[in-house]
Design an enzyme around this catalytic site. Structure first.
Site, PDB file in Angstrom:
ATOM      1  N   THR A   1       3.538   9.183   8.796  1.00 26.49           N
ATOM      2  CA  THR A   1       2.548   9.758   9.780  1.00 26.49           C
ATOM      3  C   THR A   1       2.923   9.528  11.330  1.00 26.49           C
ATOM      4  O   THR A   1       2.530  10.500  12.236  1.00 26.49           O
ATOM      5  CB  THR A   1       1.241   8.965   9.513  1.00 26.49           C
ATOM      6  OG1 THR A   1       0.885   9.179   8.149  1.00 26.49           O
ATOM      7  CG2 THR A   1       0.206   9.199  10.670  1.00 26.49           C
TER       8      THR A   1
ATOM      9  N   ASP B   1       7.226  12.430   3.903  1.00 27.18           N
ATOM     10  CA  ASP B   1       6.008  11.786   3.648  1.00 27.18           C
ATOM     11  C   ASP B   1       6.390  10.779   2.775  1.00 27.18           C
ATOM     12  O   ASP B   1       7.265  10.845   1.669  1.00 27.18           O
ATOM     13  CB  ASP B   1       5.045  12.446   3.120  1.00 27.18           C
ATOM     14  CG  ASP B   1       3.755  11.949   3.009  1.00 27.18           C
ATOM     15  OD1 ASP B   1       2.549  12.229   3.571  1.00 27.18           O
ATOM     16  OD2 ASP B   1       3.552  10.901   2.110  1.00 27.18           O
ATOM     17  N   SER B   2       5.953   9.454   2.980  1.00 28.79           N
ATOM     18  CA  SER B   2       6.858   8.296   2.073  1.00 28.79           C
ATOM     19  C   SER B   2       6.348   8.363   0.689  1.00 28.79           C
ATOM     20  O   SER B   2       6.763   7.776   0.010  1.00 28.79           O
ATOM     21  CB  SER B   2       6.531   6.919   2.891  1.00 28.79           C
ATOM     22  OG  SER B   2       5.187   6.410   2.521  1.00 28.79           O
TER      23      SER B   2
ATOM     24  N   THR C   1       3.318   4.767   5.597  1.00 29.40           N
ATOM     25  CA  THR C   1       2.675   3.605   5.301  1.00 29.40           C
ATOM     26  C   THR C   1       2.500   3.591   3.607  1.00 29.40           C
ATOM     27  O   THR C   1       2.385   2.360   3.099  1.00 29.40           O
ATOM     28  CB  THR C   1       1.370   3.274   5.843  1.00 29.40           C
ATOM     29  OG1 THR C   1       0.315   4.372   5.761  1.00 29.40           O
ATOM     30  CG2 THR C   1       1.631   3.106   7.287  1.00 29.40           C
ATOM     31  N   ASP C   2       2.381   4.732   3.104  1.00 30.19           N
ATOM     32  CA  ASP C   2       2.011   4.596   1.754  1.00 30.19           C
ATOM     33  C   ASP C   2       2.857   3.907   0.865  1.00 30.19           C
ATOM     34  O   ASP C   2       2.442   3.207  -0.241  1.00 30.19           O
ATOM     35  CB  ASP C   2       1.936   6.081   1.196  1.00 30.19           C
ATOM     36  CG  ASP C   2       0.739   6.812   1.564  1.00 30.19           C
ATOM     37  OD1 ASP C   2      -0.103   6.217   2.270  1.00 30.19           O
ATOM     38  OD2 ASP C   2       0.835   8.188   1.397  1.00 30.19           O
TER      39      ASP C   2
ATOM     40  N   GLN D   1      -3.982  -7.445 -11.846  1.00 24.59           N
ATOM     41  CA  GLN D   1      -4.671  -6.636 -11.227  1.00 24.59           C
ATOM     42  C   GLN D   1      -5.166  -6.939 -10.097  1.00 24.59           C
ATOM     43  O   GLN D   1      -5.581  -6.277  -9.153  1.00 24.59           O
ATOM     44  CB  GLN D   1      -5.455  -5.735 -12.038  1.00 24.59           C
ATOM     45  CG  GLN D   1      -4.813  -4.944 -13.270  1.00 24.59           C
ATOM     46  CD  GLN D   1      -5.836  -4.224 -14.140  1.00 24.59           C
ATOM     47  OE1 GLN D   1      -6.873  -4.102 -13.927  1.00 24.59           O
ATOM     48  NE2 GLN D   1      -5.042  -3.705 -15.199  1.00 24.59           N
TER      49      GLN D   1
HETATM   50  N1  ASP Z   1       1.216   9.869   3.599  1.00 22.92           N
HETATM   51  C1  ASP Z   1       1.989   8.937   5.017  1.00 22.92           C
HETATM   52  C2  ASP Z   1       3.257   8.441   4.443  1.00 22.92           C
HETATM   53  O1  ASP Z   1       3.173   7.378   3.773  1.00 22.92           O
HETATM   54  C3  ASP Z   1       1.010   7.802   5.447  1.00 22.92           C
HETATM   55  C4  ASP Z   1       1.506   7.344   6.397  1.00 22.92           C
HETATM   56  O2  ASP Z   1       2.468   7.251   7.142  1.00 22.92           O
HETATM   57  O3  ASP Z   1       0.438   6.154   6.917  1.00 22.92           O
HETATM   58  O4  ASP Z   1       4.231   8.721   4.861  1.00 22.92           O
END
Ligand code: ASP
Length: 335
Positions: free
Chosen positions: A12, A53-54, A85-86, A267
């Protein structure tokens, strides 16, 4: 002069609004980074040709990052990996296990809002990541996010709304960034083995199974028996408990006998698997499952992905050791 290598993989942070929503814009983020130059700091930016996108991360991407860090190891004092972030916690863990003997900082960062957004959290995250990457006595993979520096193989994405997107529930932060950074050096890893980066075997098959009430125990058992996996995670309840379902136990026993380690995790977000605390965890252990202590699922998946691709027998000893600070010593299985 401190020299850093910045590896931009996607996410992102570098996206801009396009037709159909946010998307990576090649060349844009490296241009923005120019704003972060200051006296005493020099950096180069590698932008990957395929910004992702990760959620699309694969072992091959981890190998690209490992190769770039290894190739630049002598030329640079530290590394920053810009990442979505994912799956950032998975990548941080994979790097932590693939870069044994690391003697320089490797800092991952990204953001919840893109830099192109007026309220982006990305500027602060990038600035803190650069600051952390300049600490010559930080010899580990860490994640800089929302004014915290977290151990990479302890970090988890915990919030998709707040700027505080990450936490490390079982280990305190390595640093907190305020007007002056507070470096908690006593929590940093101490030098261990010699520097020996290694690539992952991209054919390794590791999968995670999340236990739920109902049919899932039996189905997981069948999959474990059949899936020809190299490693598996079983996310059980509470302290690592599971029903003593015959198919589940048979699957764990079959996988373990075939040389596929089955790690049991909880979990719950905080705490550890404690085999023997309840009778409900004992049957799993008898079937061959190995307690993962207070490791995160992200770290456990990365650890198996790295260890299971090495010579036969390596995972047996690797799982009895905290290789990169991923596990509290009190939870290590007795040797
Ligand atoms: N979907 C994005 C990713 O992981 C989310 C992010 O970067 O915050 O690439």
């Amino acid at each position: 002069m401190t020299r850093l290598l910045i590896i931009y993989t996607g996410g992102t942070i570098g996206m801009t609004e396009g037709e159909g929503g946010l998307q990576p814009r090649p060349g844009w983020l490296p241009q923005q980074m120019e704003r972060l130059r200051r006296p005493g700091l020099d950096f180069d930016v590698i932008e990957y040709p395929n910004l992702i996108d990760s959620s699309a991360i694969r072992l091959a991407h981890w190998n690209m990052i490992i190769r770039d860090i290894a190739a630049g190891y002598d030329a640079y004092d530290g590394f920053v990996v810009i990442h979505g972030t994912d799956t950032m916690a998975y990548t941080a863990s994979a790097l932590a296990f693939s870069l044994p003997g690391l003697g320089k900082p490797v800092i991952l960062t990204g953001s919840q809002l893109p830099l192109s957004h007026p309220r982006s959290d990305g500027w602060g995250n990038l600035a803190d990541a650069l600051e952390a990457a300049c600490q010559s006595d930080l010899h580990e993979v860490a994640l800089a996010f929302d004014r915290l520096l977290l151990r990479g193989c302890r970090a988890r994405k915990l919030d998709v709304e707040a700027f505080r997107g990450f936490g490390s529930p079982n280990y305190p932060p390595l640093a907190e960034f305020a007007i002056s950074p507070r470096w908690h050096r006593q929590r940093w890893l101490k030098a261990g083995v010699p520097w020996a980066p290694r690539l992952l075997d991209e054919s390794v098959r590791v999968a995670a199974f999340f236990l739920t009430p109902g049919i899932s125990a039996a189905l997981i058992g069948e999959m474990l028996a059949d899936a020809r996996l190299d490693g598996a995670l079983l996310l059980g309840y509470g302290c690592g408990n599971a029903p003593d379902d015959p198919a589940l136990l048979a699957g764990v026993a079959a996988a373990s006998a075939a040389g596929c380690p089955v790690l049991t995790l909880t979990q719950a977000t905080h705490g550890a698997v404690a085999v023997g605390a309840y009778a409900a965890s004992a049957a799993l252990a008898r079937a061959g499952a190995i307690a993962a202590g207070d490791m995160t699922p992200e770290a456990a998946l990365a650890k198996l992905s790295v260890l299971c691709g090495q010579e036969p027998g390596v995972w047996q000893s690797g799982l009895k050791t905290s290789l990169a600070g991923e596990m509290s010593l009190s939870w290590l299985p007795k040797k």
